[in-house]
Design a protein around this motif. Structure first.
Motif, short mmCIF file in Angstrom:
data_model
loop_
_atom_site.label_atom_id
_atom_site.label_comp_id
_atom_site.label_asym_id
_atom_site.label_seq_id
_atom_site.Cartn_x
_atom_site.Cartn_y
_atom_site.Cartn_z
N PRO A 251 -16.51 1.14 2.95
CA PRO A 251 -16.08 0.89 4.32
C PRO A 251 -15.60 -0.54 4.59
N GLN A 252 -16.14 -1.52 3.85
CA GLN A 252 -15.78 -2.93 4.12
C GLN A 252 -14.30 -3.17 3.95
N VAL A 253 -13.66 -2.40 3.08
CA VAL A 253 -12.23 -2.60 2.82
C VAL A 253 -11.43 -1.32 3.08
N LEU A 254 -11.91 -0.56 4.08
CA LEU A 254 -11.20 0.67 4.50
C LEU A 254 -10.90 1.60 3.33
N ASN A 255 -11.91 1.73 2.46
CA ASN A 255 -11.81 2.63 1.30
C ASN A 255 -10.66 2.30 0.36
N ALA A 256 -10.36 1.00 0.25
CA ALA A 256 -9.32 0.58 -0.71
C ALA A 256 -9.68 1.13 -2.08
N LEU A 257 -8.67 1.64 -2.77
CA LEU A 257 -8.88 2.39 -4.01
C LEU A 257 -8.79 1.48 -5.23
N ALA B 238 -8.10 6.22 3.36
CA ALA B 238 -8.03 5.11 2.39
C ALA B 238 -6.80 4.28 2.73
N ALA B 239 -7.00 2.95 2.78
CA ALA B 239 -5.88 2.06 3.16
C ALA B 239 -5.06 1.62 1.95
N GLY B 240 -5.15 2.37 0.87
CA GLY B 240 -4.27 2.09 -0.26
C GLY B 240 -5.00 1.59 -1.47
N ALA B 241 -4.22 1.29 -2.51
CA ALA B 241 -4.79 0.67 -3.70
C ALA B 241 -5.35 -0.69 -3.30
N ASP B 242 -6.24 -1.22 -4.14
CA ASP B 242 -6.95 -2.45 -3.78
C ASP B 242 -6.03 -3.67 -4.00
N ILE B 243 -5.53 -4.21 -2.90
CA ILE B 243 -4.55 -5.30 -2.98
C ILE B 243 -5.18 -6.57 -3.56
N SER B 244 -6.44 -6.84 -3.18
CA SER B 244 -7.08 -8.06 -3.70
C SER B 244 -7.19 -7.99 -5.22
N GLY C 250 -0.28 3.87 1.66
CA GLY C 250 -0.03 3.56 0.25
C GLY C 250 -0.71 4.58 -0.66
N GLY C 251 -1.53 4.08 -1.59
CA GLY C 251 -2.25 4.97 -2.49
C GLY C 251 -3.14 5.96 -1.75
N GLY C 252 -3.55 5.64 -0.53
CA GLY C 252 -4.36 6.56 0.28
C GLY C 252 -3.54 7.76 0.70
N CYS C 253 -2.31 7.51 1.13
CA CYS C 253 -1.40 8.60 1.51
C CYS C 253 -1.06 9.41 0.25
N GLU C 254 -0.87 8.72 -0.84
CA GLU C 254 -0.52 9.39 -2.10
C GLU C 254 -1.68 10.26 -2.60
N LEU C 255 -2.90 9.73 -2.44
CA LEU C 255 -4.08 10.51 -2.84
C LEU C 255 -4.18 11.78 -1.97
N PRO D 146 3.39 1.62 2.98
CA PRO D 146 3.82 0.27 3.35
C PRO D 146 3.97 -0.70 2.17
N GLU D 147 4.02 -0.18 0.95
CA GLU D 147 4.06 -1.05 -0.24
C GLU D 147 5.21 -2.05 -0.20
N ILE D 148 6.32 -1.66 0.43
CA ILE D 148 7.50 -2.53 0.46
C ILE D 148 7.17 -3.89 1.09
N ILE E 222 6.62 -1.04 -4.60
CA ILE E 222 6.98 0.29 -4.09
C ILE E 222 5.78 1.21 -4.32
N PRO E 223 5.77 2.39 -3.73
CA PRO E 223 4.68 3.33 -4.02
C PRO E 223 4.63 3.59 -5.53
N GLY E 224 3.41 3.68 -6.08
CA GLY E 224 3.32 3.82 -7.53
C GLY E 224 2.50 5.02 -7.95
N TYR E 225 2.04 5.78 -6.97
CA TYR E 225 1.14 6.89 -7.30
C TYR E 225 1.72 8.20 -6.73
N GLN F 4 -14.09 7.63 9.55
CA GLN F 4 -13.30 7.92 10.76
C GLN F 4 -12.13 6.93 10.86
N LYS F 5 -12.35 5.68 10.46
CA LYS F 5 -11.28 4.67 10.58
C LYS F 5 -10.25 4.77 9.46
N ALA F 6 -10.69 5.17 8.29
CA ALA F 6 -9.73 5.18 7.17
C ALA F 6 -10.09 6.25 6.15
N1 CAA Z 1 -6.80 -3.39 -0.34
C1 CAA Z 1 -7.78 -4.30 -0.23
N2 CAA Z 1 -8.38 -4.61 0.94
C2 CAA Z 1 -7.96 -3.96 2.05
C3 CAA Z 1 -6.93 -3.01 2.01
C4 CAA Z 1 -6.33 -2.73 0.74
N3 CAA Z 1 -5.37 -1.81 0.56
N4 CAA Z 1 -6.72 -2.55 3.26
C5 CAA Z 1 -7.59 -3.19 4.05
N5 CAA Z 1 -8.35 -4.05 3.33
C6 CAA Z 1 -9.42 -4.92 3.80
C7 CAA Z 1 -8.89 -6.10 4.60
O1 CAA Z 1 -8.48 -7.12 3.74
C8 CAA Z 1 -10.09 -6.46 5.42
O2 CAA Z 1 -11.00 -7.18 4.61
P1 CAA Z 1 -11.76 -8.48 5.23
O3 CAA Z 1 -12.61 -7.90 6.34
O4 CAA Z 1 -12.53 -8.99 4.08
O5 CAA Z 1 -10.68 -9.38 5.74
C9 CAA Z 1 -10.74 -5.10 5.71
O6 CAA Z 1 -10.22 -4.20 4.73
C10 CAA Z 1 -10.39 -4.55 7.07
O7 CAA Z 1 -8.98 -4.57 7.19
P2 CAA Z 1 -8.21 -5.26 8.41
O8 CAA Z 1 -8.98 -6.38 8.97
O9 CAA Z 1 -6.81 -5.53 7.94
O10 CAA Z 1 -8.23 -4.04 9.47
P3 CAA Z 1 -7.18 -3.74 10.62
O11 CAA Z 1 -7.79 -2.65 11.43
O12 CAA Z 1 -6.77 -4.99 11.31
O13 CAA Z 1 -5.87 -3.18 9.87
C11 CAA Z 1 -4.70 -1.82 8.24
C12 CAA Z 1 -5.93 -1.96 9.17
C13 CAA Z 1 -3.42 -1.69 9.07
C14 CAA Z 1 -4.92 -0.56 7.42
C15 CAA Z 1 -4.60 -3.07 7.32
O14 CAA Z 1 -5.86 -3.29 6.72
C16 CAA Z 1 -3.58 -2.95 6.21
O15 CAA Z 1 -2.40 -3.09 6.47
N6 CAA Z 1 -4.05 -2.70 4.97
C17 CAA Z 1 -3.17 -2.64 3.81
C18 CAA Z 1 -2.35 -1.36 3.77
C19 CAA Z 1 -1.45 -1.37 2.57
O16 CAA Z 1 -0.58 -2.20 2.41
N7 CAA Z 1 -1.64 -0.37 1.66
C20 CAA Z 1 -0.85 -0.26 0.45
C21 CAA Z 1 -1.57 -0.90 -0.70
S1 CAA Z 1 -0.59 -0.99 -2.18
C22 CAA Z 1 -0.69 0.56 -2.88
O17 CAA Z 1 -1.37 1.45 -2.37
C23 CAA Z 1 0.08 0.78 -4.17
C24 CAA Z 1 0.21 2.20 -4.59
O18 CAA Z 1 1.22 2.84 -4.38
C25 CAA Z 1 -0.86 2.87 -5.34
#
Ligand code: CAA
Length: 258
Positions: A22-28, A62-68, A108-113, A131-133, A138-141, A58-60
């Motif tokens: 939950p801390q990272v919106l289920n980043a994958l 998955a917000a995508g692959a783990d960007i960090s 991103g990867g969440g939509c793809e999953l 939103p990878e752009i 670009i989307p990779g999954y 409820q909030k997510a």
């Molecule tokens: N990876 C790593 N961390 C993520 C993350 C992600 N994809 N999405 C959210 N987080 C983290 C945030 O960094 C934040 O961490 P901290 O509290 O440590 O700062 C925490 O989750 C909560 O996020 P926000 O504060 O940003 O929450 P918000 O409600 O303001 O915004 C959001 C929500 C619009 C989803 C926004 O978090 C966001 O834009 N996330 C990234 C979405 C994204 O770009 N996804 C694509 C990733 S690339 C990919 O998926 C490649 C592929 O094709 C496989």
């Protein structure tokens, strides 16, 4: 022991998988996918399971692959590791049905999953996007391939190139999701649908899934032949005898899943 990224539960003949980061919106991260893949494979091997539901918070979803995790990777890192292959790819080889129950962000990867599940049930607050752009990638999954197949080229291009999000109502109109339900109904609706599927003959369910998926990958001629051969094959099952006899005898079938 560190907390698991995927909560695994069994509800009757349904396997329920809940992403739990939950801390990272289920980043994958790869760790999340490794766990998910292992859990899904365990359900696949379990004769007591007939269908699965994959959900998030409820909030997510998955917000995508783990960007960090990805930010410092080089081309050689991702190429050598075949990032998004391996256990990520293994998920799409699962033969039992998986329903994605999506609430909140599926980006991103969440939509793809969600798209690689067999269908998506969305809560009214769901938001879908690629939103990878915005990250310079670009989307990779599967996003550039599955999204156009689901919603057509115009909307897929719009989403992939502008990074805008699509809400649940638009996603349903576009054909990305099968149903939209109130947030509080999401899990029950998905579990009920999975329960219904799991009560059917498992061989028939698996062949139906395989045939519908073939529609994406083969010519109409090939797809029709594949469907017909699987239809024929089901006449070798006990469940076909039971299902048809039960209909004739005006009673409920008792499937043995064989
Ligand atoms: N990876 C790593 N961390 C993520 C993350 C992600 N994809 N999405 C959210 N987080 C983290 C945030 O960094 C934040 O961490 P901290 O509290 O440590 O700062 C925490 O989750 C909560 O996020 P926000 O504060 O940003 O929450 P918000 O409600 O303001 O915004 C959001 C929500 C619009 C989803 C926004 O978090 C966001 O834009 N996330 C990234 C979405 C994204 O770009 N996804 C694509 C990733 S690339 C990919 O998926 C490649 C592929 O094709 C496989």
């Amino acid at each position: 022991m560190s907390e698991s990224f995927v909560k695994v539960e069994v509800r009757g003949r349904v396997g329920l998988l809940t992403l739990n980061r939950p801390q990272v919106l289920n980043a994958l991260s790869n760790e999340v996918i490794d766990e998910l893949s292992a859990a899904v494979r365990a359900f696949e091997a379990d004769d007591g399971i007939g269908a699965m539901v994959l959900t998030g918070s409820q909030k997510a979803f998955a917000a995508g692959a783990d960007i960090s995790a990805m930010s410092d990777w080089t081309y050689m890192d991702v190429y050598k590791a075949d990032y998004l292959g391996g256990n990520w790819d293994a998920l799409r080889r699962i033969r039992k049905p998986i329903i994605a129950a999506v609430s909140g962000y599926a980006l991103g990867g969440g939509c793809e999953l969600a798209m690689l599940c067999d269908f998506i049930i969305a809560a009214e607050n769901a938001k879908f996007g690629q939103p990878e752009i915005k990250l310079g990638v670009i989307p990779g999954y599967g996003g550039t391939q599955r999204l156009p197949r689901a919603v057509g080229k115009a909307k897929a291009m719009d989403l992939v190139l502008t990074a805008r999000m699509m809400d649940a109502a638009e996603a349903e109109r576009a054909g990305l999701v099968s149903r939209v339900v109130p947030v509080e109904r999401l899990l029950d609706e998905a579990l009920e649908a999975a329960g219904t599927i799991a009560s059917m003959s498992l061989p028939a369910v698996m062949m139906a899934k395989e045939c519908v998926n073939r529609a994406y990958e083969a010519s109409l001629d090939e797809g029709l032949l594949f469907e017909r051969r699987n239809f024929h094959a089901l006449f070798s099952t006990e469940d076909q005898k039971e299902g048809m006899r039960a209909f004739v005898e005006k009673r409920k079938p008792e499937f043995k899943h064989r």
